[in-house]
Motif scaffolding. Structure first.
Motif, mmCIF file in Angstrom:
data_model
loop_
_atom_site.group_PDB
_atom_site.id
_atom_site.type_symbol
_atom_site.label_atom_id
_atom_site.label_comp_id
_atom_site.label_asym_id
_atom_site.label_seq_id
_atom_site.Cartn_x
_atom_site.Cartn_y
_atom_site.Cartn_z
ATOM 1 N N SER A 69 31.629 30.036 19.410
ATOM 2 C CA SER A 69 32.533 29.645 18.325
ATOM 3 C C SER A 69 31.747 29.273 17.075
ATOM 4 N N LEU A 70 30.545 28.774 17.264
ATOM 5 C CA LEU A 70 29.689 28.530 16.103
ATOM 6 C C LEU A 70 29.328 29.857 15.417
ATOM 7 N N VAL A 71 28.925 30.807 16.228
ATOM 8 C CA VAL A 71 28.590 32.129 15.681
ATOM 9 C C VAL A 71 29.799 32.734 14.976
ATOM 10 N N TRP A 74 30.245 31.241 11.574
ATOM 11 C CA TRP A 74 29.304 31.825 10.607
ATOM 12 C C TRP A 74 29.715 33.244 10.255
ATOM 13 N N ALA B 81 25.641 35.230 2.999
ATOM 14 C CA ALA B 81 26.325 34.758 4.213
ATOM 15 C C ALA B 81 25.615 35.292 5.449
ATOM 16 N N ALA B 84 22.552 33.209 6.172
ATOM 17 C CA ALA B 84 22.909 31.953 6.834
ATOM 18 C C ALA B 84 23.207 32.213 8.305
ATOM 19 N N PHE B 85 23.934 33.281 8.558
ATOM 20 C CA PHE B 85 24.226 33.656 9.940
ATOM 21 C C PHE B 85 22.928 33.847 10.714
ATOM 22 N N ALA B 89 21.808 31.805 13.907
ATOM 23 C CA ALA B 89 21.755 32.505 15.188
ATOM 24 C C ALA B 89 20.359 32.422 15.794
ATOM 25 N N LEU B 92 19.972 29.199 17.400
ATOM 26 C CA LEU B 92 20.780 29.109 18.605
ATOM 27 C C LEU B 92 20.088 29.783 19.791
ATOM 28 N N MET B 106 29.373 19.826 15.427
ATOM 29 C CA MET B 106 29.898 21.126 15.019
ATOM 30 C C MET B 106 30.016 21.283 13.507
ATOM 31 N N GLU B 110 27.965 23.970 11.508
ATOM 32 C CA GLU B 110 28.675 25.087 10.900
ATOM 33 C C GLU B 110 28.391 25.221 9.410
ATOM 34 N N PRO B 114 22.751 25.892 8.447
ATOM 35 C CA PRO B 114 22.163 27.176 8.060
ATOM 36 C C PRO B 114 21.427 27.106 6.720
ATOM 37 N N ALA B 133 24.574 22.596 19.666
ATOM 38 C CA ALA B 133 25.706 21.980 18.973
ATOM 39 C C ALA B 133 26.627 21.302 19.973
#
Lengths: 300, 300
Positions: A69-71, A74, B81, B84-85, B89, B92, B106, B110, B114, B133
């Motif tokens: 859900s975080l991914v 983003w 964007a 940031a992703f 990621a 993560l 979270m 979120e 990033p 997270a």
DNA sequence: TTCGCTCATAAGACCAGCTTATGAGGCGAT
DNA sequence: ATCGCCTCATAAGCTGGTCTTATGAGCGAA
């Protein structure tokens, strides 16, 4: 460096959002017009690419994992930016047969118009919009030549031959990197004199922001020689973020950097760094139909 | 509907940005590690896809057309964007061998992390970061178990066993669609009593924003029955944008909607809808090394 | 003229993602 | 129990887009 190999493509991200919405790979696939095995394999390769499990699969559906859900959050930002791109690009392509022909200044076309177009498309799906971007006088020319139905300009006055209404204000923010001394001036605003005598990172002479700044500071001795003079808003922003010095930029250009704290707004007292944003149309031709719909969106 | 077929993929957009920077297809190609013919054909197919000429080619280089620079500006948002992703990621995925292990709530993970990671990567390219997270107590658990070096939480107090420092504030904004009556209350702020008795669009009971709202309004008769109770921030935002009613959301969640005027902030007087954002670490273990670097970024 | 830069075109290789066909697992109604 | 319906996974084969290498053409400066 090559982002492409580490970030799933737009199709995969859209699929992920659809899975989040529907709680099922198969239904997500149907929404996107592909088959269930295609969706299954695509999500799996996304997980392989990212090295993280995104979805908990069960015989009764699929739910996102915590990481998933975080991914997805983003990913949503990327997809939203892509929607804005699409709305804008579609208008840029649209030509004479469009029901609504818009002429807009660069700043408005860049930051505000895509959002308006998305909203307009949601409310009136059948309104085809075309867009021409240019400076204030180009916008005026298009309107007066009957080549555009509605214009948007920023600046201090309504161009000759046009009527208009103020739809908002573009505030110019003085910004600095969080490490800069001015970033700690929350309780002791910078004075106009101080701003005028401090070398700033600025766009080149002739840009709209620079004009506003010049006229606002003229009574305080005028703008001092710039610290750096750069060709694009992006370049100015990058210089400010990297700590080169304070910069003056449109509120619209820096919201993201401010909310993520890559830049800090420096309070300035006693000087209005602001310009009006206006919708304009040919004298005595109040917008009707689609133009009026769009105008309504811009003011709320 | 399928965005993918109307928006160029990330590789193409990156290429466009590189062309804008370098003023040459060949040099842009070299930067991305592909050959010049590949770049040439890719830009050409992007132009075909969008139906707009993006670059002016000449024997001495390529410059963006007017439409091209607008498209490039929109493209930049997508690519940012995506960066940031990618930063998120990558964290993560990162695991035990990381030099800096972060645990974050979270909301912070979120919206804020990033950006911090991008900045950190620019300043210390060799710092590998991993991210977990979870809610406040999960963050505390990780830190106390020695499985994380630095935590970030939002809320009213520092969890037991941890030390911390306030790095910022998450203000809760009351927002409404621009057409809503409350959107015109600029000069006449909504009172706490009024807010308490008005049915709002809210997250479900138990969410962080809802807790803050509950405690802030308890002395004014408490929150009235919600107009809608939705499971995600996104759903609340969508309901508010479509005019369902006023909603209360984190400043971080609505900056974009506010600046594009899809939502309007409703001023509220006399009540502090705010929660602290804190960096936290195990008692008496002040962050050092990479953790300290990151902590520095979050406060400026 | 020749070198050095620019971009364009052509031919062939490769791979990612699609489709169709099929199977396996869980749940509920008959 | 077993049939039906939903879920997702796997396998085989097609296709199209993007890459590469090789080559050519235009323009300007030495």
């Amino acid at each position: 460096m090559p982002l492409t190999h580490r970030v799933p493509d737009l199709g995969a991200l859209e699929l992920l959002l659809a899975v989040a919405r529907h709680g099922s790979l198969g239904r997500a696939a149907r929404e996107l017009g592909i088959t269930q095995p295609a969706a299954s394999s695509r999500v799996r390769s996304m997980e392989r690419q990212l090295g993280v499990a995104l979805v908990d699969r069960s015989p009764r559906g699929s739910r996102l994992t915590e990481a998933g859900s975080l991914v997805t959050d983003w990913a949503r930002r990327i997809v939203e930016a892509a929607e804005a791109f699409d709305a804008g690009a579609q208008a840029l392509r649209g030509r004479r047969d469009s029901r609504l022909r818009v002429a807009a200044s660069m700043t408005i076309a860049e930051y505000l118009l895509p959002g308006w177009l998305i909203t307009l498309r949601a409310q009136r799906p059948d309104t085809a919009v075309s867009l021409i971007a240019g400076n204030s006088s180009a916008v005026a020319d298009r309107l007066l030549a009957g080549e555009a139905d509605l214009g948007f300009v920023e600046g201090l006055a309504v161009p000759d031959g046009l009527d208009g209404t103020v739809i908002g204000h573009d505030r110019l923010f003085v910004v600095a990197a969080p490490g800069h001394a001015w970033a700690r001036r929350r309780r002791a605003p910078v004075t106009p004199e101080e701003l005028a005598r401090t070398p700033l990172v600025l766009r080149e002479r002739g840009s709209g922001t620079r004009q506003v700044l010049d006229s606002a500071l003229s009574r305080y001795g005028g703008l001092s020689a710039p610290l750096m003079e750069l060709a694009s808003t992006t370049a100015v922003k990058a210089a400010a973020v990297s700590g080169a010095g304070p910069a003056v930029l449109s509120e619209l250009a820096v919201t993201e950097e401010l909310s993520s704290r890559r830049l800090t707004r420096v309070p300035v007292e006693g000087v209005a760094l602001e310009r009006d944003l206006r919708a304009v149309w040919p004298h005595a031709q109040r917008p009707v139909g689609p133009a009026r719909d769009l105008l309504g969106l811009t003011r709320g």
